[in-house]
Design a protein around this motif. Structure first.
Motif, PDB file in Angstrom:
ATOM      1  N   ARG A   9      21.258  23.919  40.978  1.00 44.34           N
ATOM      2  CA  ARG A   9      20.603  24.597  42.097  1.00 44.34           C
ATOM      3  C   ARG A   9      19.924  23.589  43.023  1.00 44.34           C
ATOM      4  O   ARG A   9      19.906  23.772  44.251  1.00 44.34           O
ATOM      5  CB  ARG A   9      19.571  25.591  41.548  1.00 44.34           C
ATOM      6  CG  ARG A   9      20.169  26.843  40.905  1.00 44.34           C
ATOM      7  CD  ARG A   9      20.527  27.898  41.949  1.00 44.34           C
ATOM      8  NE  ARG A   9      19.405  28.210  42.812  1.00 44.34           N
ATOM      9  CZ  ARG A   9      18.435  29.074  42.524  1.00 44.34           C
ATOM     10  NH1 ARG A   9      18.472  29.725  41.364  1.00 44.34           N
ATOM     11  NH2 ARG A   9      17.465  29.295  43.372  1.00 44.34           N
ATOM     12  N   ASP A  33      21.022  23.634  46.786  1.00 41.38           N
ATOM     13  CA  ASP A  33      20.096  24.255  47.733  1.00 41.38           C
ATOM     14  C   ASP A  33      19.099  23.297  48.374  1.00 41.38           C
ATOM     15  O   ASP A  33      18.521  23.630  49.423  1.00 41.38           O
ATOM     16  CB  ASP A  33      19.297  25.362  47.034  1.00 41.38           C
ATOM     17  CG  ASP A  33      20.202  26.449  46.459  1.00 41.38           C
ATOM     18  OD1 ASP A  33      21.328  26.588  46.964  1.00 41.38           O
ATOM     19  OD2 ASP A  33      19.778  27.132  45.510  1.00 41.38           O
ATOM     20  N   CYS A  34      18.883  22.125  47.762  1.00 42.68           N
ATOM     21  CA  CYS A  34      17.793  21.257  48.226  1.00 42.68           C
ATOM     22  C   CYS A  34      18.216  19.831  48.527  1.00 42.68           C
ATOM     23  O   CYS A  34      17.371  19.000  48.864  1.00 42.68           O
ATOM     24  CB  CYS A  34      16.666  21.222  47.183  1.00 42.68           C
ATOM     25  SG  CYS A  34      16.065  22.840  46.701  1.00 42.68           S
ATOM     26  N   GLY A  56      14.456  20.947  51.623  1.00 41.25           N
ATOM     27  CA  GLY A  56      14.114  22.272  51.133  1.00 41.25           C
ATOM     28  C   GLY A  56      12.837  22.202  50.332  1.00 41.25           C
ATOM     29  O   GLY A  56      12.146  21.178  50.294  1.00 41.25           O
ATOM     30  N   THR A  57      12.514  23.310  49.667  1.00 37.58           N
ATOM     31  CA  THR A  57      11.281  23.394  48.894  1.00 37.58           C
ATOM     32  C   THR A  57      11.585  23.906  47.499  1.00 37.58           C
ATOM     33  O   THR A  57      12.231  24.947  47.334  1.00 37.58           O
ATOM     34  CB  THR A  57      10.273  24.337  49.570  1.00 37.58           C
ATOM     35  OG1 THR A  57       9.945  23.823  50.867  1.00 37.58           O
ATOM     36  CG2 THR A  57       8.995  24.455  48.747  1.00 37.58           C
ATOM     37  N   ALA A  91      13.222  17.013  50.267  1.00 38.12           N
ATOM     38  CA  ALA A  91      12.828  18.148  49.429  1.00 38.12           C
ATOM     39  C   ALA A  91      11.355  18.039  49.058  1.00 38.12           C
ATOM     40  O   ALA A  91      10.880  16.983  48.633  1.00 38.12           O
ATOM     41  CB  ALA A  91      13.693  18.198  48.169  1.00 38.12           C
ATOM     42  N   ASP A  99      13.865  36.701  47.066  1.00 33.75           N
ATOM     43  CA  ASP A  99      14.845  35.633  46.904  1.00 33.75           C
ATOM     44  C   ASP A  99      14.566  34.426  47.793  1.00 33.75           C
ATOM     45  O   ASP A  99      15.266  33.416  47.709  1.00 33.75           O
ATOM     46  CB  ASP A  99      16.262  36.154  47.149  1.00 33.75           C
ATOM     47  CG  ASP A  99      16.455  36.700  48.558  1.00 33.75           C
ATOM     48  OD1 ASP A  99      15.491  36.693  49.353  1.00 33.75           O
ATOM     49  OD2 ASP A  99      17.578  37.139  48.860  1.00 33.75           O
ATOM     50  N   ALA A 100      13.531  34.499  48.622  1.00 37.42           N
ATOM     51  CA  ALA A 100      13.225  33.384  49.514  1.00 37.42           C
ATOM     52  C   ALA A 100      11.737  33.058  49.614  1.00 37.42           C
ATOM     53  O   ALA A 100      11.380  32.008  50.134  1.00 37.42           O
ATOM     54  CB  ALA A 100      13.765  33.676  50.919  1.00 37.42           C
ATOM     55  N   ASP A 133       7.530  29.888  51.242  1.00 31.47           N
ATOM     56  CA  ASP A 133       8.985  29.952  51.259  1.00 31.47           C
ATOM     57  C   ASP A 133       9.552  28.888  50.315  1.00 31.47           C
ATOM     58  O   ASP A 133       9.004  27.785  50.205  1.00 31.47           O
ATOM     59  CB  ASP A 133       9.521  29.739  52.670  1.00 31.47           C
ATOM     60  CG  ASP A 133       9.152  30.871  53.617  1.00 31.47           C
ATOM     61  OD1 ASP A 133       8.924  31.988  53.134  1.00 31.47           O
ATOM     62  OD2 ASP A 133       9.071  30.620  54.839  1.00 31.47           O
ATOM     63  N   TYR A 134      10.655  29.208  49.683  1.00 25.84           N
ATOM     64  CA  TYR A 134      11.232  28.269  48.711  1.00 25.84           C
ATOM     65  C   TYR A 134      12.746  28.357  48.730  1.00 25.84           C
ATOM     66  O   TYR A 134      13.339  29.337  49.181  1.00 25.84           O
ATOM     67  CB  TYR A 134      10.702  28.562  47.301  1.00 25.84           C
ATOM     68  CG  TYR A 134      11.306  29.810  46.678  1.00 25.84           C
ATOM     69  CD1 TYR A 134      12.460  29.745  45.904  1.00 25.84           C
ATOM     70  CD2 TYR A 134      10.747  31.070  46.893  1.00 25.84           C
ATOM     71  CE1 TYR A 134      13.034  30.890  45.361  1.00 25.84           C
ATOM     72  CE2 TYR A 134      11.294  32.216  46.347  1.00 25.84           C
ATOM     73  CZ  TYR A 134      12.443  32.118  45.577  1.00 25.84           C
ATOM     74  OH  TYR A 134      13.008  33.252  45.045  1.00 25.84           O
ATOM     75  N   ASP A 135      13.366  27.296  48.191  1.00 28.92           N
ATOM     76  CA  ASP A 135      14.810  27.279  47.978  1.00 28.92           C
ATOM     77  C   ASP A 135      15.165  27.352  46.507  1.00 28.92           C
ATOM     78  O   ASP A 135      16.247  27.809  46.137  1.00 28.92           O
ATOM     79  CB  ASP A 135      15.402  26.006  48.596  1.00 28.92           C
ATOM     80  CG  ASP A 135      15.181  25.952  50.090  1.00 28.92           C
ATOM     81  OD1 ASP A 135      15.951  26.605  50.814  1.00 28.92           O
ATOM     82  OD2 ASP A 135      14.226  25.289  50.530  1.00 28.92           O
ATOM     83  N   LEU A 136      14.255  26.886  45.644  1.00 29.41           N
ATOM     84  CA  LEU A 136      14.446  26.929  44.187  1.00 29.41           C
ATOM     85  C   LEU A 136      13.088  27.177  43.557  1.00 29.41           C
ATOM     86  O   LEU A 136      12.108  26.498  43.889  1.00 29.41           O
ATOM     87  CB  LEU A 136      15.031  25.607  43.681  1.00 29.41           C
ATOM     88  CG  LEU A 136      15.078  25.384  42.162  1.00 29.41           C
ATOM     89  CD1 LEU A 136      15.932  26.443  41.473  1.00 29.41           C
ATOM     90  CD2 LEU A 136      15.605  23.984  41.851  1.00 29.41           C
TER      91      LEU A 136
END
Length: 392
Positions: free
Chosen positions: A133, A137-138, A142-143, A186, A231-232, A242-245
């Motif tokens: 992931r 995703d990151c 991302g976060t 990230a 989911d976000a 807000d997050y990506d994982l």
């Protein structure tokens, strides 16, 4: 006479190996585990960044045990009145003495959306999911939010920060500079409901862990309670994040076989005369009336106490004439020399009142996992783990 050990984590495997040596030859010993391997749980975070470490931290039970029968199945229930254990495949095992060493599962506290949208870290497969992931995703920014700043959360946040930095180093020249300018980096955010990281430990240890995390680029948000998750977005009492994982390590609950509960036990670690609960599966109070923290150190030492007590009871039943008094069980007293936690390529250790960081702490951390592997006969894996730790 049959003795059952349910689970082969720290408590279960240590207990079973001790019982192999202590039990009379005419007593049967059976270990039930949902995997054919023992897992060195406190090193699983390493597999996020170093997938090859998975081989070193999984020990086949048929290599670690000599005398015990190993049943690979999931325990679904324990009937103490009937003295039977129910298994997922439909079988049931009778017992004369049973030690429940099933560990604990991740607690989600009924927070809406949390379980569905987060990844725990209990098994190697979880580490593989987190790694995949992260790259999916990151990898280009991302976060990552890590919920819970106990030792598990600290180690995961540190490992993800190190993975982020390693991947950044691998991007050459102009592309790396371009990413830095664009902010494609990230962010690792560690969220904790209480007012400090490692909240169960001494303030000096907490400060050292916090400094190590900050030095490695982890953002820390304490006094922040997670209220719901989509989911976000992680909604907290201090604002949305807000997050990506999302990786969740915010607490523990009992195994499903125990109704999701961690039953309370006193210093003899018994639910009744023939059923013990050992390690994270229980909420134990020791001989001094102090609550025992859920930790590998406690589980290993509890197992030694229970092994002595079970063996004494079995020997009394097999050899006694019925007129003697049953042996009084030894109480467990919680005593550990200190604590240690890895934070990426660094570590923090506490031995007595002294706090260590840097190379000394890192060397201590390497010896802990290797020492456990050596104690269960996995010497070659101990060597591999030390190599991974010291050359990370």
């Amino acid at each position: 006479m049959r003795v059952l050990v349910l689970g082969a984590g720290y408590a279960g495997l240590t207990l079973a190996r001790d019982l192999e040596r202590r039990l009379p030859v005419d007593a049967d010993l059976t270990v039930v585990n949902d995997s054919p391997h023992h897992l060195v749980q406190h090193e699983v975070h390493r597999a996020i960044r170093r997938p090859a470490v998975a081989d070193a931290i999984q020990v086949p039970l048929d290599e670690a045990l000599d005398r015990a029968e190993v049943v690979v199945d999931r325990v679904t229930g324990v009937d103490r009145d009937a003295r039977t254990v129910e298994l997922a495949e439909g079988d049931a095992l009778d017992y004369d003495y049973c030690a429940v060493c099933l560990g604990a599962e991740t607690a989600y506290y009924g927070i809406p959306g949390l379980e569905a949208n987060s990844v725990p870290l209990k098994r190697v497969a979880d580490a593989e999911t987190i790694r995949k992931r992260f790259f999916d995703d990151c990898d280009e920014g991302g976060t990552v939010v890590v919920g819970g700043a106990g030792l598990s959360g600290v180690q995961i946040a540190g490992e993800l920060a190190a993975l982020r930095d390693e991947e950044g180093v691998q991007i050459a020249g102009e592309l790396a500079a371009l990413r830095d300018e664009e902010g494609a980096h990230a962010d690792i955010v560690l969220v904790e409901q209480l007012d400090a990281v490692a909240p169960s430990f001494d303030e000096s240890f907490q400060r050292a862990v916090r400094d190590e995390l900050l030095d490695r680029g982890v953002e820390i948000r304490t006094e922040t309670t997670v209220e719901s998750v989509t989911d976000a977005t992680v909604a907290t009492d201090t604002g949305d994040l807000d997050y990506d994982l999302l990786v969740w390590t915010g607490g523990i609950a009992g195994d499903d076989a125990m109704g999701g509960e961690r039953p309370p036990v006193r210093a003899d670690l018994r639910l009744d005369r023939r059923t013990f609960v050992v390690g994270d599966a229980a909420r134990a109070v020791d001989a001094d009336g102090e609550p025992v923290p859920a930790s590998a150190s406690a589980a290993l030492r509890e197992a030694k106490t229970v092994a002595r007590n079970v063996a004494a009871q079995v020997e009394f039943e097999l050899d006694g004439d019925g007129n003697d008094f049953a042996p009084r069980p030894d109480p467990y007293r919680f005593e550990v020399p200190g604590w240690i936690v890895s934070v990426g390529d660094g570590a923090v250790a506490q031995v007595g009142p002294s706090i260590f960081r840097g190379k000394a702490a890192k060397a201590m951390k390497a010896t802990v996992g290797a020492g456990h592997l050596t104690s269960v006969g996995a010497i070659s894996r101990a060597v591999d783990l030390v190599d991974e730790e010291l050359h990370a």
